[in-house]
Design an enzyme around this catalytic site. Structure first.
Site, mmCIF file in Angstrom:
data_model
loop_
_atom_site.group_PDB
_atom_site.id
_atom_site.type_symbol
_atom_site.label_atom_id
_atom_site.label_comp_id
_atom_site.label_asym_id
_atom_site.label_seq_id
_atom_site.Cartn_x
_atom_site.Cartn_y
_atom_site.Cartn_z
ATOM 1 N N ALA A 65 0.782 -1.178 0.025
ATOM 2 C CA ALA A 65 0.008 0.014 -0.091
ATOM 3 C C ALA A 65 0.792 1.253 -0.045
ATOM 4 O O ALA A 65 2.017 1.080 0.518
ATOM 5 C CB ALA A 65 -0.881 0.122 1.299
ATOM 6 N N GLY A 109 0.529 -5.176 0.842
ATOM 7 C CA GLY A 109 -0.581 -4.975 -0.037
ATOM 8 C C GLY A 109 -0.269 -5.452 -1.214
ATOM 9 O O GLY A 109 -1.357 -5.984 -2.019
ATOM 10 N N GLU A 112 -0.673 -9.234 -0.974
ATOM 11 C CA GLU A 112 -2.061 -9.251 -0.748
ATOM 12 C C GLU A 112 -2.832 -9.334 -2.083
ATOM 13 O O GLU A 112 -3.838 -10.107 -2.435
ATOM 14 C CB GLU A 112 -2.598 -8.548 0.156
ATOM 15 C CG GLU A 112 -2.068 -8.571 1.545
ATOM 16 C CD GLU A 112 -2.535 -7.550 2.650
ATOM 17 O OE1 GLU A 112 -2.248 -6.333 2.365
ATOM 18 O OE2 GLU A 112 -3.385 -7.690 3.651
ATOM 19 N N GLU A 132 4.558 -5.418 7.121
ATOM 20 C CA GLU A 132 3.977 -4.216 7.672
ATOM 21 C C GLU A 132 4.243 -4.247 9.181
ATOM 22 O O GLU A 132 4.277 -2.977 9.979
ATOM 23 C CB GLU A 132 2.439 -4.503 7.694
ATOM 24 C CG GLU A 132 1.586 -4.408 6.397
ATOM 25 C CD GLU A 132 1.731 -5.697 5.465
ATOM 26 O OE1 GLU A 132 2.470 -6.631 5.604
ATOM 27 O OE2 GLU A 132 0.764 -5.503 4.532
HETATM 28 N N1 CO8 Z 1 4.447 3.175 -0.462
HETATM 29 C C1 CO8 Z 1 5.050 4.438 -0.928
HETATM 30 N N2 CO8 Z 1 6.290 4.514 -1.806
HETATM 31 C C2 CO8 Z 1 6.913 3.576 -1.891
HETATM 32 C C3 CO8 Z 1 6.607 2.121 -1.151
HETATM 33 C C4 CO8 Z 1 5.304 2.190 -0.686
HETATM 34 N N3 CO8 Z 1 4.961 1.098 -0.032
HETATM 35 N N4 CO8 Z 1 7.643 1.279 -1.497
HETATM 36 C C5 CO8 Z 1 8.471 1.844 -2.181
HETATM 37 N N5 CO8 Z 1 8.239 3.196 -2.524
HETATM 38 C C6 CO8 Z 1 8.877 4.302 -2.989
HETATM 39 C C7 CO8 Z 1 10.091 4.809 -2.265
HETATM 40 O O1 CO8 Z 1 9.549 5.699 -1.284
HETATM 41 C C8 CO8 Z 1 10.952 5.321 -3.215
HETATM 42 O O2 CO8 Z 1 10.423 6.664 -3.604
HETATM 43 P P1 CO8 Z 1 11.480 8.022 -3.534
HETATM 44 O O3 CO8 Z 1 12.402 7.719 -4.842
HETATM 45 O O4 CO8 Z 1 10.392 9.205 -3.921
HETATM 46 O O5 CO8 Z 1 12.232 7.992 -2.299
HETATM 47 C C9 CO8 Z 1 10.639 4.733 -4.485
HETATM 48 O O6 CO8 Z 1 9.481 3.924 -4.355
HETATM 49 C C10 CO8 Z 1 11.735 3.435 -4.647
HETATM 50 O O7 CO8 Z 1 11.901 2.706 -3.534
HETATM 51 P P2 CO8 Z 1 12.982 2.434 -2.730
HETATM 52 O O8 CO8 Z 1 14.201 3.522 -3.055
HETATM 53 O O9 CO8 Z 1 13.026 2.313 -1.371
HETATM 54 O O10 CO8 Z 1 13.667 1.180 -3.671
HETATM 55 P P3 CO8 Z 1 14.882 0.170 -3.156
HETATM 56 O O11 CO8 Z 1 15.115 -0.824 -4.316
HETATM 57 O O12 CO8 Z 1 15.868 0.689 -2.142
HETATM 58 O O13 CO8 Z 1 13.924 -0.826 -2.004
HETATM 59 C C11 CO8 Z 1 12.009 -1.733 -1.251
HETATM 60 C C12 CO8 Z 1 12.781 -1.368 -2.411
HETATM 61 C C13 CO8 Z 1 12.574 -2.895 -0.288
HETATM 62 C C14 CO8 Z 1 10.768 -2.587 -1.770
HETATM 63 C C15 CO8 Z 1 11.294 -0.695 -0.378
HETATM 64 O O14 CO8 Z 1 11.104 0.309 -1.284
HETATM 65 C C16 CO8 Z 1 10.517 -0.951 0.660
HETATM 66 O O15 CO8 Z 1 10.795 -1.471 1.644
HETATM 67 N N6 CO8 Z 1 9.105 -0.497 0.349
HETATM 68 C C17 CO8 Z 1 8.157 -0.668 1.479
HETATM 69 C C18 CO8 Z 1 7.701 -2.003 1.345
HETATM 70 C C19 CO8 Z 1 6.490 -1.965 2.643
HETATM 71 O O16 CO8 Z 1 6.896 -1.777 3.784
HETATM 72 N N7 CO8 Z 1 5.452 -2.540 2.252
HETATM 73 C C20 CO8 Z 1 4.079 -2.732 3.045
HETATM 74 C C21 CO8 Z 1 3.249 -1.295 2.949
HETATM 75 S S1 CO8 Z 1 2.038 -1.151 4.216
HETATM 76 C C22 CO8 Z 1 0.849 -2.250 3.388
HETATM 77 O O17 CO8 Z 1 1.122 -2.780 2.328
HETATM 78 C C23 CO8 Z 1 -0.208 -2.154 4.171
HETATM 79 C C24 CO8 Z 1 -1.442 -3.143 3.322
HETATM 80 C C25 CO8 Z 1 -2.816 -2.977 3.970
HETATM 81 C C26 CO8 Z 1 -3.618 -1.770 3.726
HETATM 82 C C27 CO8 Z 1 -4.998 -2.120 4.423
HETATM 83 C C28 CO8 Z 1 -5.863 -0.559 4.593
HETATM 84 C C29 CO8 Z 1 -6.978 -1.044 5.336
#
Ligand code: CO8
Length: 258
Positions: A65, A109, A112, A132
Protein backbone atom coordinates in the site's frame (compact mmCIF):
# COMPACT_ATOMS: atom_id res chain seq x y z
CA UNK A 1 -10.56 3.12 -21.26
CA UNK A 2 -7.57 5.34 -20.36
CA UNK A 3 -5.97 5.08 -16.94
CA UNK A 4 -3.10 6.95 -15.30
CA UNK A 5 -1.83 4.21 -13.01
CA UNK A 6 -2.55 1.18 -15.19
CA UNK A 7 -1.90 0.07 -18.74
CA UNK A 8 -4.59 -2.26 -20.03
CA UNK A 9 -4.41 -4.18 -23.31
CA UNK A 10 -6.82 -6.83 -24.53
CA UNK A 11 -5.70 -9.47 -27.02
CA UNK A 12 -6.80 -12.99 -27.90
CA UNK A 13 -9.33 -13.16 -25.07
CA UNK A 14 -6.93 -11.90 -22.41
CA UNK A 15 -6.97 -8.53 -20.63
CA UNK A 16 -3.45 -7.70 -19.50
CA UNK A 17 -3.46 -5.18 -16.64
CA UNK A 18 -0.06 -3.65 -15.84
CA UNK A 19 0.31 -1.66 -12.64
CA UNK A 20 2.10 1.49 -13.68
CA UNK A 21 3.45 3.67 -10.87
CA UNK A 22 7.17 3.03 -11.47
CA UNK A 23 8.22 6.01 -9.31
CA UNK A 24 6.67 4.29 -6.27
CA UNK A 25 7.38 0.64 -7.17
CA UNK A 26 3.68 0.29 -8.01
CA UNK A 27 2.59 1.10 -4.46
CA UNK A 28 -1.18 0.81 -4.24
CA UNK A 29 -2.80 4.20 -3.73
CA UNK A 30 -6.47 5.12 -3.87
CA UNK A 31 -6.27 6.10 -7.54
CA UNK A 32 -4.65 2.84 -8.60
CA UNK A 33 -7.13 0.75 -6.62
CA UNK A 34 -10.07 2.70 -8.08
CA UNK A 35 -8.70 2.26 -11.59
CA UNK A 36 -8.10 -1.44 -11.01
CA UNK A 37 -11.74 -1.88 -9.99
CA UNK A 38 -12.86 0.01 -13.11
CA UNK A 39 -10.60 -2.12 -15.34
CA UNK A 40 -12.10 -5.27 -13.83
CA UNK A 41 -15.65 -3.93 -14.33
CA UNK A 42 -14.79 -3.45 -18.01
CA UNK A 43 -13.18 -6.90 -18.31
CA UNK A 44 -16.18 -8.55 -16.63
CA UNK A 45 -18.58 -6.85 -19.03
CA UNK A 46 -16.52 -7.66 -22.16
CA UNK A 47 -17.58 -11.01 -23.63
CA UNK A 48 -14.29 -11.12 -25.54
CA UNK A 49 -12.32 -11.36 -22.27
CA UNK A 50 -11.97 -14.86 -20.87
CA UNK A 51 -9.11 -14.27 -18.45
CA UNK A 52 -7.18 -11.40 -16.85
CA UNK A 53 -3.46 -11.17 -16.13
CA UNK A 54 -2.33 -8.63 -13.52
CA UNK A 55 1.35 -7.76 -13.53
CA UNK A 56 3.79 -5.06 -12.47
CA UNK A 57 7.31 -4.22 -13.60
CA UNK A 58 10.43 -6.35 -13.55
CA UNK A 59 11.51 -4.69 -10.27
CA UNK A 60 8.17 -4.69 -8.49
CA UNK A 61 4.78 -6.30 -8.83
CA UNK A 62 3.78 -3.88 -6.05
CA UNK A 63 5.76 -2.78 -2.97
CA UNK A 64 2.65 -2.52 -0.83
CA UNK A 65 0.00 0.00 0.00
CA UNK A 66 1.19 3.57 -0.58
CA UNK A 67 2.82 4.41 2.75
CA UNK A 68 3.12 8.10 1.89
CA UNK A 69 -0.61 8.38 1.17
CA UNK A 70 -1.49 6.45 4.33
CA UNK A 71 0.99 7.83 6.87
CA UNK A 72 -1.05 10.79 8.20
CA UNK A 73 -4.53 9.32 7.91
CA UNK A 74 -6.78 9.27 10.95
CA UNK A 75 -8.87 6.34 12.10
CA UNK A 76 -12.00 8.11 10.83
CA UNK A 77 -10.45 8.69 7.40
CA UNK A 78 -9.30 5.08 7.06
CA UNK A 79 -12.70 3.78 8.16
CA UNK A 80 -14.68 6.10 5.90
CA UNK A 81 -12.57 5.76 2.75
CA UNK A 82 -12.51 1.97 2.69
CA UNK A 83 -10.87 1.92 -0.74
CA UNK A 84 -8.67 -1.08 0.04
CA UNK A 85 -11.65 -3.22 0.99
CA UNK A 86 -13.67 -1.95 -1.95
CA UNK A 87 -10.96 -3.05 -4.41
CA UNK A 88 -10.50 -6.36 -2.60
CA UNK A 89 -14.24 -7.06 -2.81
CA UNK A 90 -14.18 -6.25 -6.53
CA UNK A 91 -11.46 -8.84 -7.09
CA UNK A 92 -13.14 -11.41 -4.83
CA UNK A 93 -16.39 -11.03 -6.77
CA UNK A 94 -14.76 -11.14 -10.22
CA UNK A 95 -16.10 -14.27 -11.91
CA UNK A 96 -13.47 -14.76 -14.63
CA UNK A 97 -10.01 -16.06 -13.71
CA UNK A 98 -7.28 -13.61 -12.74
CA UNK A 99 -3.62 -14.64 -12.87
CA UNK A 100 -0.99 -12.62 -10.99
CA UNK A 101 2.32 -12.54 -12.90
CA UNK A 102 4.81 -11.50 -10.24
CA UNK A 103 8.34 -10.27 -10.80
CA UNK A 104 10.40 -8.51 -8.14
CA UNK A 105 8.78 -7.22 -4.95
CA UNK A 106 5.29 -8.32 -3.94
CA UNK A 107 5.20 -6.85 -0.45
CA UNK A 108 2.43 -5.95 1.97
CA UNK A 109 -0.63 -4.98 -0.05
CA UNK A 110 1.26 -6.17 -3.16
CA UNK A 111 1.51 -9.69 -1.76
CA UNK A 112 -2.14 -9.44 -0.72
CA UNK A 113 -3.15 -8.34 -4.22
CA UNK A 114 -1.31 -11.32 -5.71
CA UNK A 115 -3.05 -13.65 -3.25
CA UNK A 116 -6.45 -12.18 -4.15
CA UNK A 117 -5.84 -13.41 -7.71
CA UNK A 118 -6.70 -17.01 -8.61
CA UNK A 119 -3.14 -18.15 -8.95
CA UNK A 120 0.35 -16.71 -9.01
CA UNK A 121 3.03 -17.30 -11.61
CA UNK A 122 6.33 -15.95 -10.31
CA UNK A 123 9.58 -15.02 -11.98
CA UNK A 124 12.76 -16.33 -10.40
CA UNK A 125 13.38 -12.80 -9.09
CA UNK A 126 10.09 -12.57 -7.17
CA UNK A 127 10.16 -11.69 -3.48
CA UNK A 128 7.08 -12.01 -1.33
CA UNK A 129 6.59 -10.53 2.11
CA UNK A 130 4.25 -9.00 4.65
CA UNK A 131 6.64 -6.44 6.19
CA UNK A 132 3.91 -4.30 7.78
CA UNK A 133 5.24 -5.19 11.23
CA UNK A 134 8.24 -2.95 10.43
CA UNK A 135 5.81 -0.02 10.10
CA UNK A 136 4.06 -0.76 13.37
CA UNK A 137 0.99 -2.18 11.64
CA UNK A 138 -0.15 -5.45 10.04
CA UNK A 139 -1.61 -6.67 6.75
CA UNK A 140 -5.05 -5.16 6.09
CA UNK A 141 -6.21 -6.58 2.75
CA UNK A 142 -6.61 -10.18 3.86
CA UNK A 143 -2.91 -11.08 4.28
CA UNK A 144 -3.14 -12.50 7.80
CA UNK A 145 -5.86 -14.87 6.60
CA UNK A 146 -4.83 -15.68 3.03
CA UNK A 147 -1.10 -16.15 3.62
CA UNK A 148 -1.91 -18.50 6.49
CA UNK A 149 -4.17 -20.56 4.26
CA UNK A 150 -1.57 -20.62 1.46
CA UNK A 151 1.56 -21.50 3.45
CA UNK A 152 0.37 -22.69 6.88
CA UNK A 153 0.64 -21.21 10.36
CA UNK A 154 4.36 -21.55 11.03
CA UNK A 155 5.58 -19.84 7.88
CA UNK A 156 2.82 -17.21 8.00
CA UNK A 157 3.75 -16.32 11.59
CA UNK A 158 7.44 -16.20 10.63
CA UNK A 159 6.72 -13.90 7.65
CA UNK A 160 4.37 -11.58 9.51
CA UNK A 161 6.21 -11.33 12.81
CA UNK A 162 9.74 -10.97 11.44
CA UNK A 163 8.74 -9.14 8.25
CA UNK A 164 11.22 -11.22 6.23
CA UNK A 165 10.84 -11.84 2.52
CA UNK A 166 10.38 -15.19 0.80
CA UNK A 167 12.13 -15.82 -2.52
CA UNK A 168 10.45 -17.51 -5.48
CA UNK A 169 11.81 -20.98 -4.68
CA UNK A 170 10.50 -20.85 -1.10
CA UNK A 171 7.19 -19.46 -2.33
CA UNK A 172 6.77 -22.35 -4.77
CA UNK A 173 7.86 -24.93 -2.18
CA UNK A 174 5.29 -23.67 0.27
CA UNK A 175 2.41 -23.49 -2.18
CA UNK A 176 2.13 -19.72 -2.53
CA UNK A 177 2.90 -19.75 -6.26
CA UNK A 178 1.91 -22.29 -8.87
CA UNK A 179 5.08 -22.08 -10.98
CA UNK A 180 8.35 -20.20 -11.39
CA UNK A 181 9.75 -19.04 -14.72
CA UNK A 182 12.78 -17.04 -15.82
CA UNK A 183 12.14 -13.31 -15.48
CA UNK A 184 12.29 -12.65 -19.24
CA UNK A 185 9.70 -15.39 -19.88
CA UNK A 186 7.23 -14.37 -17.16
CA UNK A 187 4.75 -12.48 -19.28
CA UNK A 188 4.87 -14.99 -22.16
CA UNK A 189 4.15 -17.84 -19.76
CA UNK A 190 1.35 -16.01 -17.95
CA UNK A 191 -0.26 -14.90 -21.22
CA UNK A 192 -0.03 -18.41 -22.64
CA UNK A 193 -1.78 -19.82 -19.56
CA UNK A 194 -4.40 -17.05 -19.80
CA UNK A 195 -5.02 -17.69 -23.51
CA UNK A 196 -5.47 -21.40 -22.78
CA UNK A 197 -8.07 -20.54 -20.14
CA UNK A 198 -9.78 -18.00 -22.41
CA UNK A 199 -10.19 -20.67 -25.11
CA UNK A 200 -12.13 -23.00 -22.76
CA UNK A 201 -15.85 -22.93 -22.09
CA UNK A 202 -16.33 -19.75 -20.03
CA UNK A 203 -19.14 -21.47 -18.14
CA UNK A 204 -16.98 -24.43 -17.12
CA UNK A 205 -14.15 -22.03 -16.25
CA UNK A 206 -16.38 -19.99 -13.94
CA UNK A 207 -17.71 -23.11 -12.25
CA UNK A 208 -14.21 -24.51 -11.72
CA UNK A 209 -13.14 -21.21 -10.16
CA UNK A 210 -16.23 -21.03 -7.98
CA UNK A 211 -15.69 -24.57 -6.68
CA UNK A 212 -12.00 -24.17 -5.84
CA UNK A 213 -12.93 -21.03 -3.89
CA UNK A 214 -15.74 -22.96 -2.19
CA UNK A 215 -13.07 -25.29 -0.79
CA UNK A 216 -11.84 -22.37 1.33
CA UNK A 217 -15.22 -21.52 2.75
CA UNK A 218 -16.86 -24.81 3.61
CA UNK A 219 -16.46 -28.39 4.82
CA UNK A 220 -15.26 -31.18 2.51
CA UNK A 221 -18.64 -32.93 2.38
CA UNK A 222 -20.57 -29.71 1.71
CA UNK A 223 -18.05 -28.69 -0.97
CA UNK A 224 -18.24 -32.09 -2.65
CA UNK A 225 -22.05 -31.92 -2.62
CA UNK A 226 -21.99 -28.53 -4.38
CA UNK A 227 -19.46 -29.89 -6.88
CA UNK A 228 -21.74 -32.85 -7.70
CA UNK A 229 -24.75 -30.61 -8.33
CA UNK A 230 -22.77 -28.20 -10.51
CA UNK A 231 -21.14 -31.09 -12.38
CA UNK A 232 -24.59 -32.41 -13.30
CA UNK A 233 -25.70 -28.93 -14.33
CA UNK A 234 -22.86 -28.65 -16.87
CA UNK A 235 -24.80 -31.15 -18.99
CA UNK A 236 -27.39 -28.44 -19.63
CA UNK A 237 -24.82 -26.48 -21.66
CA UNK A 238 -24.00 -26.86 -25.36
CA UNK A 239 -20.34 -26.49 -24.41
CA UNK A 240 -20.37 -29.89 -22.67
CA UNK A 241 -21.78 -31.53 -25.83
CA UNK A 242 -19.22 -29.69 -27.96
CA UNK A 243 -16.27 -30.56 -25.71
CA UNK A 244 -17.05 -34.24 -25.56
CA UNK A 245 -18.04 -34.50 -29.25
CA UNK A 246 -14.75 -32.81 -30.21
CA UNK A 247 -12.80 -35.37 -28.18
CA UNK A 248 -14.61 -38.29 -29.84
CA UNK A 249 -14.17 -36.74 -33.31
CA UNK A 250 -10.48 -35.96 -32.63
CA UNK A 251 -10.80 -32.22 -33.29
CA UNK A 252 -10.45 -29.01 -31.30
CA UNK A 253 -13.60 -27.91 -29.50
CA UNK A 254 -15.19 -24.56 -30.37
CA UNK A 255 -16.82 -23.41 -27.17
CA UNK A 256 -19.58 -20.80 -27.34
CA UNK A 257 -20.34 -20.06 -23.72
CA UNK A 258 -23.83 -21.49 -23.78
N1 CO8 B 1 4.60 3.20 -0.53
C1 CO8 B 1 5.00 4.37 -1.03
N2 CO8 B 1 6.17 4.52 -1.70
C2 CO8 B 1 6.95 3.44 -1.83
C3 CO8 B 1 6.60 2.20 -1.31
C4 CO8 B 1 5.34 2.08 -0.63
N3 CO8 B 1 4.88 0.92 -0.15
N4 CO8 B 1 7.58 1.31 -1.59
C5 CO8 B 1 8.51 1.98 -2.26
N5 CO8 B 1 8.15 3.28 -2.42
C6 CO8 B 1 8.88 4.36 -3.08
C7 CO8 B 1 10.07 4.81 -2.23
O1 CO8 B 1 9.65 5.70 -1.23
C8 CO8 B 1 10.94 5.44 -3.30
O2 CO8 B 1 10.44 6.70 -3.61
P1 CO8 B 1 11.44 8.00 -3.61
O3 CO8 B 1 12.39 7.70 -4.73
O4 CO8 B 1 10.53 9.14 -3.89
O5 CO8 B 1 12.13 8.01 -2.29
C9 CO8 B 1 10.69 4.55 -4.51
O6 CO8 B 1 9.45 3.88 -4.27
C10 CO8 B 1 11.76 3.51 -4.70
O7 CO8 B 1 11.89 2.77 -3.50
P2 CO8 B 1 13.28 2.53 -2.75
O8 CO8 B 1 14.22 3.64 -3.03
O9 CO8 B 1 12.97 2.23 -1.32
O10 CO8 B 1 13.79 1.23 -3.54
P3 CO8 B 1 14.78 0.10 -2.99
O11 CO8 B 1 15.11 -0.73 -4.18
O12 CO8 B 1 15.88 0.69 -2.21
O13 CO8 B 1 13.89 -0.77 -1.96
C11 CO8 B 1 11.91 -1.94 -1.22
C12 CO8 B 1 12.79 -1.51 -2.41
C13 CO8 B 1 12.66 -2.95 -0.34
C14 CO8 B 1 10.66 -2.60 -1.79
C15 CO8 B 1 11.54 -0.68 -0.37
O14 CO8 B 1 11.03 0.31 -1.24
C16 CO8 B 1 10.49 -0.94 0.69
O15 CO8 B 1 10.80 -1.49 1.73
N6 CO8 B 1 9.23 -0.51 0.42
C17 CO8 B 1 8.17 -0.61 1.41
C18 CO8 B 1 7.66 -2.02 1.55
C19 CO8 B 1 6.57 -2.08 2.59
O16 CO8 B 1 6.77 -1.81 3.76
N7 CO8 B 1 5.36 -2.47 2.15
C20 CO8 B 1 4.19 -2.55 3.04
C21 CO8 B 1 3.43 -1.28 2.98
S1 CO8 B 1 2.08 -1.25 4.15
C22 CO8 B 1 0.88 -2.19 3.43
O17 CO8 B 1 1.03 -2.68 2.35
C23 CO8 B 1 -0.38 -2.39 4.22
C24 CO8 B 1 -1.51 -2.87 3.36
C25 CO8 B 1 -2.78 -2.91 4.12
C26 CO8 B 1 -3.60 -1.65 4.00
C27 CO8 B 1 -5.01 -1.93 4.44
C28 CO8 B 1 -5.76 -0.69 4.77
C29 CO8 B 1 -7.18 -1.01 5.21
Amino acid sequence: MAFETLIVETNEGVALVRLNRPQALNALNSQLLGELSAALDAAEADPEVGCVVVTGSEKAFAAGADIKEMADKTYAEMFAADFFAKAARRIEQFRKPIIAAVSGYALGGGCELAMLCDFIIASDTAKFGQPEINLGVMPGIGGTQRLTRYVGKSKAMDMMLTGRMMDAAEAERSGLVSRIVAADKLLDEALEAARKIAAQSPLAVMMNKELVNTAYETTLSAGVAVERRLFHSLFAFEDQKEGMAAFVEKRKPAFKGR
